[in-house]
Enzyme design. Structure first.
Site, PDB file in Angstrom:
ATOM      1  N   HIS A 111      18.238  56.739  20.713  1.00 26.69           N
ATOM      2  CA  HIS A 111      17.256  55.733  21.157  1.00 26.69           C
ATOM      3  C   HIS A 111      17.247  54.520  20.229  1.00 26.69           C
ATOM      4  O   HIS A 111      16.225  53.851  20.088  1.00 26.69           O
ATOM      5  CB  HIS A 111      15.845  56.324  21.232  1.00 26.69           C
ATOM      6  CG  HIS A 111      15.789  57.638  21.946  1.00 26.69           C
ATOM      7  ND1 HIS A 111      15.575  57.740  23.307  1.00 26.69           N
ATOM      8  CD2 HIS A 111      15.957  58.915  21.509  1.00 26.69           C
ATOM      9  CE1 HIS A 111      15.587  59.022  23.658  1.00 26.69           C
ATOM     10  NE2 HIS A 111      15.834  59.755  22.588  1.00 26.69           N
ATOM     11  N   SER A 118      28.984  28.665  13.980  1.00 26.62           N
ATOM     12  CA  SER A 118      28.117  27.987  14.942  1.00 26.62           C
ATOM     13  C   SER A 118      28.324  26.493  14.775  1.00 26.62           C
ATOM     14  O   SER A 118      28.528  26.014  13.662  1.00 26.62           O
ATOM     15  CB  SER A 118      26.666  28.366  14.654  1.00 26.62           C
ATOM     16  OG  SER A 118      25.806  27.366  15.131  1.00 26.62           O
ATOM     17  N   LYS A 168      26.050  30.613  10.047  1.00 20.39           N
ATOM     18  CA  LYS A 168      26.351  31.651  11.023  1.00 20.39           C
ATOM     19  C   LYS A 168      27.802  32.136  10.980  1.00 20.39           C
ATOM     20  O   LYS A 168      28.723  31.380  10.746  1.00 20.39           O
ATOM     21  CB  LYS A 168      26.068  31.153  12.448  1.00 20.39           C
ATOM     22  CG  LYS A 168      24.615  31.007  12.787  1.00 20.39           C
ATOM     23  CD  LYS A 168      23.838  32.318  12.810  1.00 20.39           C
ATOM     24  CE  LYS A 168      24.150  33.177  14.015  1.00 20.39           C
ATOM     25  NZ  LYS A 168      23.644  32.636  15.257  1.00 20.39           N
ATOM     26  N   GLU A 203      31.682  40.364  21.202  1.00 18.69           N
ATOM     27  CA  GLU A 203      30.804  40.001  22.322  1.00 18.69           C
ATOM     28  C   GLU A 203      31.613  39.792  23.601  1.00 18.69           C
ATOM     29  O   GLU A 203      31.194  40.178  24.692  1.00 18.69           O
ATOM     30  CB  GLU A 203      30.017  38.738  21.989  1.00 18.69           C
ATOM     31  CG  GLU A 203      28.963  38.968  20.917  1.00 18.69           C
ATOM     32  CD  GLU A 203      28.364  37.662  20.438  1.00 18.69           C
ATOM     33  OE1 GLU A 203      27.548  37.090  21.149  1.00 18.69           O
ATOM     34  OE2 GLU A 203      28.730  37.204  19.340  1.00 18.69           O
ATOM     35  N   TYR A 241      49.803  48.908  57.167  1.00 11.82           N
ATOM     36  CA  TYR A 241      49.756  47.730  56.308  1.00 11.82           C
ATOM     37  C   TYR A 241      48.928  46.631  56.958  1.00 11.82           C
ATOM     38  O   TYR A 241      49.049  46.362  58.155  1.00 11.82           O
ATOM     39  CB  TYR A 241      51.171  47.184  56.027  1.00 11.82           C
ATOM     40  CG  TYR A 241      51.109  45.939  55.156  1.00 11.82           C
ATOM     41  CD1 TYR A 241      51.055  46.046  53.773  1.00 11.82           C
ATOM     42  CD2 TYR A 241      51.042  44.668  55.726  1.00 11.82           C
ATOM     43  CE1 TYR A 241      50.947  44.913  52.967  1.00 11.82           C
ATOM     44  CE2 TYR A 241      50.935  43.532  54.936  1.00 11.82           C
ATOM     45  CZ  TYR A 241      50.885  43.664  53.552  1.00 11.82           C
ATOM     46  OH  TYR A 241      50.756  42.553  52.769  1.00 11.82           O
ATOM     47  N   LYS A 285      46.580  42.474  44.111  1.00  8.01           N
ATOM     48  CA  LYS A 285      47.317  42.147  42.877  1.00  8.01           C
ATOM     49  C   LYS A 285      46.504  41.419  41.833  1.00  8.01           C
ATOM     50  O   LYS A 285      46.524  41.782  40.652  1.00  8.01           O
ATOM     51  CB  LYS A 285      48.558  41.331  43.234  1.00  8.01           C
ATOM     52  CG  LYS A 285      49.582  42.198  43.892  1.00  8.01           C
ATOM     53  CD  LYS A 285      50.659  41.411  44.576  1.00  8.01           C
ATOM     54  CE  LYS A 285      51.247  42.248  45.671  1.00  8.01           C
ATOM     55  NZ  LYS A 285      50.293  42.566  46.769  1.00  8.01           N
TER      56      LYS A 285
HETATM   57  N1  ARG Z   1      52.923  39.497  49.823  1.00  6.65           N
HETATM   58  C1  ARG Z   1      52.662  40.668  50.617  1.00  6.65           C
HETATM   59  C2  ARG Z   1      51.703  41.596  49.879  1.00  6.65           C
HETATM   60  O1  ARG Z   1      51.537  41.446  48.728  1.00  6.65           O
HETATM   61  C3  ARG Z   1      53.926  41.385  50.844  1.00  6.65           C
HETATM   62  C4  ARG Z   1      53.980  42.176  52.091  1.00  6.65           C
HETATM   63  C5  ARG Z   1      53.883  41.312  53.276  1.00  6.65           C
HETATM   64  N2  ARG Z   1      54.161  42.029  54.463  1.00  6.65           N
HETATM   65  C6  ARG Z   1      53.958  41.503  55.681  1.00  6.65           C
HETATM   66  N3  ARG Z   1      54.295  42.224  56.652  1.00  6.65           N
HETATM   67  N4  ARG Z   1      53.474  40.320  55.828  1.00  6.65           N
HETATM   68  O2  ARG Z   1      51.090  42.459  50.452  1.00  6.65           O
END
Ligand code: ARG
Length: 465
Positions: free
Chosen positions: A164, A285, A291, A298, A325, A333
């Site tokens: 605590h 600072s 400081k 942080e 897909y 990404k």
């Molecule tokens: N740039 C796309 C991705 O990162 C690659 C795959 C694209 N595929 C498609 N059928 N358009 O997902």
């Protein structure tokens, strides 16, 4: 606001289906090469393996394979020298590399045989994640080593342990650091575990439904060092759970680093004054000349928030996707890269900061002298004399109140006063306030006693090398 009017002149590459190129705003919106170029090494490796397999099943000639290999080698060098012209109109890393290859050799047009960008990107990502796991594991070990080294350097220093955020019981400073070493070890095992599930080759799954070509997927798996090949083409092209998993592990690491950062921030404040973080990891600072701010710590704490956000984004991204897909998946990404980049920086900087941290032994020593830290030891003393723990707890509690009333610190309360709260009290009671003695008695496995902490330091030094 983007004006969605102007058509691009260029038609999509290798597209018989379309008569015009996409709208400029559409191109800006859909292209991913400004971030997925980072997959170039994995993309080239994947293409080389695929091409070698195409040769193996005699879809391309030895000469064509040679031309593809040479072309991809040149492209790799160009990229590494910063001489490759990434073209956003080619959308992504895959199309850019394939187009450049086809410019170099007509065999380039055969490379995409029985392959889709869907199984290609899934393969690239798995390769990238596998490699990143190795780096993250090493960086996590680096921080563990720094923590163990600091613990060893100050192996005799004790500080109050807290619950605590109130002083609770004495511990070795090293014991506190080793708690983080344990957490990081579990993070490493999570990384390794995630690596096992990532180690499956999707290539050969085509767009979603495999191919009519007689591919040798095992050959490709061997070339690329995958332990297994995917068993369901729909799953292989559309699932990204390995990415969520790694991002989660990053967030867990960041949460651990954030807690540690908080300790460093507290410890370096005048209120605690247990440590001094090196100049190269603190900043001044602009206004207050005195400081010295723990900005790195942080920011580690602050950046943990964005990595937690990355996991959240990925889960939300995936939750409503129909099979198989969908272009939404391109959004995986930046979240993954952000989580990994942030975690790698945080691990490396935390290790650097620990190495540059000095423990202010005299201040720690003063803090751990607080007799109240030994109140539980006194309760144990009564237990050893046959008093039930609940009663012992009450006896010491009363003594603490009595001392407070008399403006005395606990170890100054005279024996006759102790006797008022328990007839079992005798002079030996005062030995409970002896730090060395107290620490030598904490011998249970996992306890912060002298012997135990030494054993743990030895164990980690051996393990981490
Ligand atoms: N740039 C796309 C991705 O990162 C690659 C795959 C694209 N595929 C498609 N059928 N358009 O997902």
């Amino acid at each position: 606001m983007a004006k969605a009017k102007k058509k691009t002149k260029k038609k999509a590459l290798w597209s018989g289906r379309f008569s015009t190129g996409v709208d400029e705003a559409v191109q800006r919106f859909t292209q991913s090469v400004h971030f997925d170029w980072r997959l170039y090494l994995q993309d080239i490796r994947g293409s080389l393996a695929h091409a070698r397999m195409l040769r193996e099943i005699q879809v391309i000639t030895a000469g064509e394979l040679k031309a593809i290999e040479t072309g991809l080698g040149q492209i790799k060098t160009q990229i590494e020298k910063g001489q490759f012209n990434w073209d956003p109109s080619l959308e992504d890393v895959h199309m850019n590399i394939e187009a450049a290859l086809t410019k170099k050799t007509p065999a380039g047009a055969k490379l995409h045989t029985a392959r889709s960008r869907n199984d290609q990107v899934a393969t690239d990502m798995r390769l990238w994640v596998k490699e990143t796991i190795v780096q993250l594991t090493e960086q996590t070990s680096g921080l563990q080593r720094a923590l163990v080294d600091l613990g060893r350097k100050y192996e005799n220093v004790c500080i109050p342990g807290y619950t605590h955020l109130q002083r609770a019981q004495p511990i070795y400073f090293a014991h506190h650091l080793l708690a983080y070493v344990e957490m990081l070890e579990r993070d490493k095992s999570r990384l390794i575990d995630c690596g096992k599930r990532t180690d499956v080759l999707p290539l050969g799954s085509g767009a979603l439904a495999g191919t009519t070509m007689p591919l040798n997927r095992k050959f490709v798996a061997k070339e690329l060092g995958f332990a297994a090949i995917s068993q369901n083409s729909l799953d292989a092209v559309s699932d990204r759970d390995f990415i969520v998993e790694l991002t989660f592990v990053c967030s867990m690491i960041m949460v651990h680093l954030s807690r540690f950062a908080e300790d460093l921030i507290l410890w370096s404040s005048a209120e605690f004054n247990f440590i001094r973080i090196g100049d190269s990891f603190t900043t001044g600072s602009s206004l207050m000349p005195q400081k010295k701010n723990p900005d790195v710590a942080e920011l580690v704490r602050g950046k943990s928030g964005r990595v937690i956000g990355d996991v959240q984004s990925l889960l939300v991204l995936l939750k409503g996707l129909p099979m198989t897909y969908n272009r939404d998946l391109q959004e995986d990404k930046e979240r993954l890269f952000d989580a990994v980049d942030t975690t790698q920086d945080a691990l490396i900087l935390s290790a650097g900061m620990v190495a540059e941290t000095q423990v202010l032994e005299h201040c720690c020593c003063d803090a751990v002298k607080d007799p109240l830290l030994f109140a539980t030891d006194v309760a144990d003393y009564f237990v050893k004399k046959g008093v039930a723990f609940r009663h012992a707890h009450e006896i010491v509690g009363k003594a603490v109140a009595l001392a407070e009333e008399k403006h005395l610190i606990l170890d100054q309360l005279p024996l006759n006063e102790w006797k008022k709260v328990s007839s079992k009290a005798d002079a030996k009671l005062y030995e409970c306030f002896d730090l060395d003695k107290a620490m030598s008695q904490r011998i249970v496995v996992g306890a912060p006693g002298r012997k135990q902490v030494q054993q743990q330091l030895n164990r980690w030094e051996k393990k981490l090398g």
